[in-house]
Enzyme design. Structure first.
Site, PDB file in Angstrom:
ATOM      1  CB  ALA A  79      -1.010  -0.019   1.141  1.00  0.00           C
ATOM      2  CD  GLU A  80       2.840   3.649   3.791  1.00  0.00           C
ATOM      3  OE1 GLU A  80       3.436   4.666   3.193  1.00  0.00           O
ATOM      4  OE2 GLU A  80       2.153   3.910   4.800  1.00  0.00           O
TER       5      GLU A  80
END
Length: 252
Positions: A136-137
């Site tokens: 996600a990051e």
């Protein structure tokens, strides 16, 4: 504008900015126990003026209550209030909350596999949870830099990276190790609550504390949806059971 959308038309133009115990709320009538100041708002205004002041938005919920024989709407939970709806707002300038750089997609088990396995073993943090956060990051991009200055696979801010002993923020091994140790700390703080852990990783511990939970930022809400969906996919891909409420092993 939510106050205007649900409030009776007669109350549409007047909104009270109320301060109590150092927190700000908005209400369609003065709040008992608060110091309130009336503000007149043009119904045709494109956006609500800065009624919140430098403190920013402090609640993600709109409540309804009966007061002096009429229905009142506000953003503070007072005795007798009933929740009407939750809302999200854009992250105020200076806040760290972000939607992340990675997109939800198929699990990518080939990316930095040895580093994730080592970090999970060293910290007791679920491998699938580490991968979900990294996905996600940064989308596993070791050279990723966010618009807010976060760096590396785990998108650590320079100050945080330094705190966890990172010398090279673009080293996948150093970034993943530091990110895992940060997540272990957050897991202990929030007693394994994945939602709060992800919210704090995204928006900061101080922000979660200030709101008493997940901040109402649209960016954080989108980030949480992404991370939790990815966690379920990585657990399945790694042969685990559906994600439980705790992503940390018994190592304390």
């Amino acid at each position: 504008m939510l106050l205007f959308a649900v409030a009776p038309q007669a109350q549409a133009r007047k909104v009270y900015r109320c301060v109590q115990a150092g927190t700000v709320s908005l209400s369609t009538a003065p709040e008992p126990g608060s110091r309130c100041e009336a503000r007149e708002i043009d119904d045709n205004a494109a956006a609500v003026p800065n009624l919140w002041g430098a403190m920013g938005v402090i609640s993600g919920t709109l409540y309804e209550r009966e007061q002096d024989g009429r229905t009142v709407y506000g953003t503070r939970k007072l005795p007798g209030s009933v929740k009407v709806l939750g809302f999200t707002v854009k992250t105020p300038p200076g806040e760290p909350a972000h939607p992340g750089l990675g997109r939800v997609g198929k699990p990518r088990l080939d990316r930095h596999a040895a580093q994730f396995k080592a970090a999970a073993k060293a910290t007791g943090v679920d491998d699938a949870w580490l991968r979900a956060i990294a996905h996600a990051e940064s989308g596993f991009d070791a050279m990723a830099v966010s618009p807010k200055g976060a760096q590396g696979v785990m998108q650590l801010m320079p100050r945080t990276a330094k705190e966890y002993g990172v010398v090279d923020p673009f080293s996948s091994a150093q970034s993943i190790s530091a990110g895992a140790r940060l997540l272990r700390s957050l897991m202990k703080r929030y007693k394994g609550d994945l939602t709060l852990v992800a919210a704090a990783y995204n928006a900061g511990i101080g922000t979660v504390t200030r709101y008493g939970g997940v901040p109402p930022y649209a960016e954080t809400q989108a980030y949480l949806d992404k991370v939790l969906a990815l966690h379920a996919r990585y657990r399945q891909a790694l042969g685990g059971k559906p994600a439980p409420g705790v992503a940390m092993k018994a190592a304390q």
